[in-house]
Motif scaffolding. Structure first.
Motif, PDB file in Angstrom:
ATOM      1  N   ASN A  13     -19.137 -68.227 -10.441  1.00  0.00           N
ATOM      2  CA  ASN A  13     -18.875 -66.875 -10.864  1.00  0.00           C
ATOM      3  C   ASN A  13     -20.376 -66.008 -10.195  1.00  0.00           C
ATOM      4  OD1 ASN A  13     -18.029 -66.448 -14.014  1.00  0.00           O
ATOM      5  ND2 ASN A  13     -19.165 -67.891 -14.407  1.00  0.00           N
ATOM      6  N   ILE A  15     -22.811 -64.560  -8.154  1.00  0.00           N
ATOM      7  CA  ILE A  15     -22.993 -64.514  -6.537  1.00  0.00           C
ATOM      8  C   ILE A  15     -23.364 -65.680  -5.334  1.00  0.00           C
ATOM      9  CG2 ILE A  15     -25.398 -64.062  -4.918  1.00  0.00           C
ATOM     10  CD1 ILE A  15     -26.534 -62.669  -7.247  1.00  0.00           C
ATOM     11  N   GLY A  16     -23.137 -66.477  -6.224  1.00  0.00           N
ATOM     12  CA  GLY A  16     -22.487 -67.527  -6.086  1.00  0.00           C
ATOM     13  C   GLY A  16     -21.018 -67.795  -5.786  1.00  0.00           C
ATOM     14  N   VAL A  35     -20.656 -75.390 -15.071  1.00  0.00           N
ATOM     15  CA  VAL A  35     -20.847 -76.097 -15.646  1.00  0.00           C
ATOM     16  C   VAL A  35     -19.249 -75.214 -16.663  1.00  0.00           C
ATOM     17  CG1 VAL A  35     -22.829 -76.772 -17.400  1.00  0.00           C
ATOM     18  CG2 VAL A  35     -22.239 -73.829 -16.961  1.00  0.00           C
ATOM     19  N   VAL A  59     -26.643 -79.222 -13.674  1.00  0.00           N
ATOM     20  CA  VAL A  59     -27.604 -79.459 -12.600  1.00  0.00           C
ATOM     21  C   VAL A  59     -28.289 -80.369 -12.934  1.00  0.00           C
ATOM     22  CG1 VAL A  59     -26.690 -78.015 -10.828  1.00  0.00           C
ATOM     23  CG2 VAL A  59     -27.956 -76.686 -12.570  1.00  0.00           C
ATOM     24  N   ALA A  86     -26.475 -71.931  -8.816  1.00  0.00           N
ATOM     25  CA  ALA A  86     -27.186 -72.028 -10.191  1.00  0.00           C
ATOM     26  C   ALA A  86     -28.483 -71.653 -11.182  1.00  0.00           C
ATOM     27  CB  ALA A  86     -26.294 -73.583 -10.952  1.00  0.00           C
ATOM     28  N   ILE A  88     -30.066 -69.561 -14.837  1.00  0.00           N
ATOM     29  CA  ILE A  88     -30.522 -68.273 -16.152  1.00  0.00           C
ATOM     30  C   ILE A  88     -31.064 -67.777 -15.843  1.00  0.00           C
ATOM     31  CG2 ILE A  88     -28.296 -69.949 -17.608  1.00  0.00           C
ATOM     32  CD1 ILE A  88     -31.416 -71.449 -18.542  1.00  0.00           C
ATOM     33  N   SER A 137     -36.049 -66.117  -6.191  1.00  0.00           N
ATOM     34  CA  SER A 137     -35.656 -64.076  -6.710  1.00  0.00           C
ATOM     35  C   SER A 137     -37.288 -63.921  -6.840  1.00  0.00           C
ATOM     36  CB  SER A 137     -35.515 -64.088  -8.779  1.00  0.00           C
ATOM     37  OG  SER A 137     -35.939 -62.798  -8.666  1.00  0.00           O
ATOM     38  N   PRO A 180     -33.302 -62.846  -3.329  1.00  0.00           N
ATOM     39  CA  PRO A 180     -32.206 -61.495  -3.685  1.00  0.00           C
ATOM     40  C   PRO A 180     -33.185 -61.214  -4.577  1.00  0.00           C
ATOM     41  CG  PRO A 180     -31.000 -63.458  -4.789  1.00  0.00           C
ATOM     42  CD  PRO A 180     -32.251 -64.511  -4.342  1.00  0.00           C
ATOM     43  N   GLY A 181     -32.941 -59.637  -4.373  1.00  0.00           N
ATOM     44  CA  GLY A 181     -33.392 -58.779  -5.689  1.00  0.00           C
ATOM     45  C   GLY A 181     -31.943 -58.546  -6.635  1.00  0.00           C
ATOM     46  N   THR A 183     -29.237 -58.092  -7.972  1.00  0.00           N
ATOM     47  CA  THR A 183     -27.844 -57.925  -7.298  1.00  0.00           C
ATOM     48  C   THR A 183     -26.812 -57.486  -8.906  1.00  0.00           C
ATOM     49  OG1 THR A 183     -28.594 -59.332  -5.376  1.00  0.00           O
ATOM     50  CG2 THR A 183     -26.531 -59.151  -5.376  1.00  0.00           C
ATOM     51  N   THR A 185     -24.442 -58.340 -10.488  1.00  0.00           N
ATOM     52  CA  THR A 185     -23.199 -59.690 -11.273  1.00  0.00           C
ATOM     53  C   THR A 185     -22.928 -59.226 -12.761  1.00  0.00           C
ATOM     54  OG1 THR A 185     -25.343 -60.756 -11.972  1.00  0.00           O
ATOM     55  CG2 THR A 185     -24.107 -61.051  -9.495  1.00  0.00           C
ATOM     56  N   SER A 187     -23.788 -61.082 -15.217  1.00  0.00           N
ATOM     57  CA  SER A 187     -24.655 -61.550 -16.254  1.00  0.00           C
ATOM     58  C   SER A 187     -25.387 -60.787 -16.343  1.00  0.00           C
ATOM     59  CB  SER A 187     -24.647 -63.351 -16.056  1.00  0.00           C
ATOM     60  OG  SER A 187     -24.014 -64.040 -15.634  1.00  0.00           O
ATOM     61  N   MET A 188     -26.225 -60.289 -14.595  1.00  0.00           N
ATOM     62  CA  MET A 188     -26.974 -59.625 -14.811  1.00  0.00           C
ATOM     63  C   MET A 188     -27.145 -58.550 -15.941  1.00  0.00           C
ATOM     64  SD  MET A 188     -30.625 -59.324 -13.931  1.00  0.00           S
ATOM     65  CE  MET A 188     -31.193 -60.498 -13.088  1.00  0.00           C
TER      66      MET A 188
HETATM   67  N1  NAD Z   1     -27.852 -61.109  -9.894  1.00  0.00           N
HETATM   68  C1  NAD Z   1     -29.195 -61.037  -9.956  1.00  0.00           C
HETATM   69  O1  NAD Z   1     -29.780 -60.089 -10.114  1.00  0.00           O
HETATM   70  C2  NAD Z   1     -30.360 -62.134  -9.349  1.00  0.00           C
HETATM   71  C3  NAD Z   1     -31.408 -61.959  -8.551  1.00  0.00           C
HETATM   72  C4  NAD Z   1     -32.049 -63.208  -8.334  1.00  0.00           C
HETATM   73  C5  NAD Z   1     -31.939 -63.919  -7.636  1.00  0.00           C
HETATM   74  N2  NAD Z   1     -30.602 -64.280  -8.606  1.00  0.00           N
HETATM   75  C6  NAD Z   1     -30.611 -65.823  -9.169  1.00  0.00           C
HETATM   76  O2  NAD Z   1     -28.558 -66.149  -8.024  1.00  0.00           O
HETATM   77  C7  NAD Z   1     -28.205 -67.416  -8.582  1.00  0.00           C
HETATM   78  C8  NAD Z   1     -26.864 -66.606  -9.188  1.00  0.00           C
HETATM   79  O3  NAD Z   1     -27.580 -65.489 -10.170  1.00  0.00           O
HETATM   80  P1  NAD Z   1     -26.016 -64.799 -10.941  1.00  0.00           P
HETATM   81  O4  NAD Z   1     -26.045 -63.255 -11.154  1.00  0.00           O
HETATM   82  O5  NAD Z   1     -24.807 -64.800 -10.122  1.00  0.00           O
HETATM   83  O6  NAD Z   1     -25.166 -65.302 -12.195  1.00  0.00           O
HETATM   84  P2  NAD Z   1     -24.072 -65.421 -12.634  1.00  0.00           P
HETATM   85  O7  NAD Z   1     -24.863 -66.438 -14.176  1.00  0.00           O
HETATM   86  O8  NAD Z   1     -23.127 -64.840 -12.796  1.00  0.00           O
HETATM   87  O9  NAD Z   1     -23.810 -67.053 -12.453  1.00  0.00           O
HETATM   88  C9  NAD Z   1     -24.393 -68.054 -12.748  1.00  0.00           C
HETATM   89  C10 NAD Z   1     -23.766 -69.629 -12.233  1.00  0.00           C
HETATM   90  O10 NAD Z   1     -24.318 -70.700 -13.004  1.00  0.00           O
HETATM   91  C11 NAD Z   1     -23.740 -70.981 -13.198  1.00  0.00           C
HETATM   92  N3  NAD Z   1     -24.350 -72.191 -14.535  1.00  0.00           N
HETATM   93  C12 NAD Z   1     -25.532 -71.594 -15.454  1.00  0.00           C
HETATM   94  N4  NAD Z   1     -25.562 -73.558 -15.563  1.00  0.00           N
HETATM   95  C13 NAD Z   1     -25.488 -74.184 -15.340  1.00  0.00           C
HETATM   96  C14 NAD Z   1     -26.043 -75.869 -15.583  1.00  0.00           C
HETATM   97  N5  NAD Z   1     -26.317 -76.256 -16.420  1.00  0.00           N
HETATM   98  N6  NAD Z   1     -25.667 -76.624 -14.792  1.00  0.00           N
HETATM   99  C15 NAD Z   1     -24.724 -75.994 -13.585  1.00  0.00           C
HETATM  100  N7  NAD Z   1     -23.875 -74.744 -13.595  1.00  0.00           N
HETATM  101  C16 NAD Z   1     -25.143 -73.598 -13.853  1.00  0.00           C
HETATM  102  C17 NAD Z   1     -23.038 -70.851 -14.704  1.00  0.00           C
HETATM  103  O11 NAD Z   1     -21.714 -71.079 -15.850  1.00  0.00           O
HETATM  104  C18 NAD Z   1     -22.540 -69.437 -13.174  1.00  0.00           C
HETATM  105  O12 NAD Z   1     -21.235 -69.655 -13.008  1.00  0.00           O
HETATM  106  C19 NAD Z   1     -29.602 -67.404 -10.384  1.00  0.00           C
HETATM  107  O13 NAD Z   1     -29.653 -69.097  -9.659  1.00  0.00           O
HETATM  108  C20 NAD Z   1     -30.172 -66.415  -9.717  1.00  0.00           C
HETATM  109  O14 NAD Z   1     -31.441 -66.698 -11.443  1.00  0.00           O
HETATM  110  C21 NAD Z   1     -30.088 -63.641  -9.271  1.00  0.00           C
END
Ligand code: NAD
Length: 243
Positions: A13, A15-16, A35, A59, A86, A88, A137, A180-181, A183, A185, A187-188
């Motif tokens: 899902n 950003i990944g 997961v 993880v 990955a 949360i 972050s 990242p700032g 972003t 998604t 989830s966010m």
């Molecule tokens: N979205 C933002 O604004 C933002 C900003 C700064 C940093 N980040 C970081 O970027 C990364 C991705 O964020 P996102 O918004 O794309 O999140 P997201 O929830 O869209 O994606 C996270 C993914 O991690 C997986 N995941 C969660 N727990 C797991 C585990 N125990 N083992 C394996 N996979 C697991 C989820 O199933 C999901 O597919 C995170 O590390 C987040 O902290 C996000």
């Protein structure tokens, strides 16, 4: 020709998934540890003509991460890049954060990168080639309320990266951080919708950041061009400049 396999955690899902698509365009085959179900990511990677492997991996589990490393070693060797994405980010005040929640956030966001590095760094060191990108972050530098466990975990990621970089640098393995700032998604948005109304306005580039805006940083950190960049943190936040 393939540049080897890039392993990306949490790439089912958000950003990944965008990192995975960009690294496939760059010429990496892709292995996803999540997961969740990575079917949508598989379609994106195969559309770029690259090979794809995914497994359900937690993880936070030493057994699950080691098993995944063994599977990737059979299915798509060699692993040349690892992106520990990955994560949360439960939005809870310090008062609402009990020890279980604290442990959970630290476990996914900090133990996760540690365990994935334990699983993949030995092979990289042996082959004398590897690019590791850990995900932090910019909340680490901001006045970020309701995120004590999260900001602590991401600060830990930066510290872990700097320390590990020093241990593997002589072996041709680099370790860096993308921070990242805010972003866009799903989830966010489901954690905190309102923050999208005000935070982008204080950025030098005052609009909402899309995953596609920041993937180039990971592309660079996984490339041959970044061979002499290690232990660094690059903020990809539209210029949320403080101090
Ligand atoms: N979205 C933002 O604004 C933002 C900003 C700064 C940093 N980040 C970081 O970027 C990364 C991705 O964020 P996102 O918004 O794309 O999140 P997201 O929830 O869209 O994606 C996270 C993914 O991690 C997986 N995941 C969660 N727990 C797991 C585990 N125990 N083992 C394996 N996979 C697991 C989820 O199933 C999901 O597919 C995170 O590390 C987040 O902290 C996000």
């Amino acid at each position: 020709m393939s540049k080897g396999t890039a392993v990306i955690t949490g790439a089912a899902n958000g950003i990944g998934q965008a990192y995975a698509q960009r690294l496939a365009i760059d010429g990496f085959d892709i292995a996803v540890a999540d997961v969740g179900d990575a079917t949508a990511t598989k379609a994106l990677i195969e559309a770029e003509g690259r090979r794809f492997f995914a497994a359900k991996v937690d993880v936070t589990s030493p057994a699950s991460t080691l098993e995944f490393a063994a599977e990737v070693a059979k299915a798509l060797p060699p692993v040349t890049a690892l992106v520990n994405n990955a994560g949360i980010y439960p939005w809870k005040s310090f008062e609402e954060t009990d020890y279980d929640l604290w442990r959970k956030v630290i476990s996914v966001n900090l133990d996760g990168p540690f365990l994935m590095c334990k699983a993949f760094v030995p092979g990289m060191v042996e082959r004398k080639l590897g690019r590791i990108v850990n995900v932090a972050s910019t909340t680490f530098w901001l006045n970020s309320t309701q995120m004590t466990s999260y900001v602590a975990s991401k600060g830990g990621v930066i510290g872990f990266t700097r320390a590990l970089a020093g241990e593997v640098g002589a072996s041709g393995v680099t370790v860096n951080v993308i921070a990242p700032g805010l972003t866009n998604t799903k989830s966010m948005r489901s954690e905190n919708q309102e923050i999208f109304d005000y935070l982008p306005k204080v950025q030098a580039i005052p609009r909402v950041i899309e995953p596609s805006d920041i993937v180039g940083v990971v592309s660079f950190l996984c490339s041959a061009d970044s061979a002499f960049v290690t232990g660094q943190t690059i903020a990809a936040d539209g210029g949320n400049i403080r101090n």
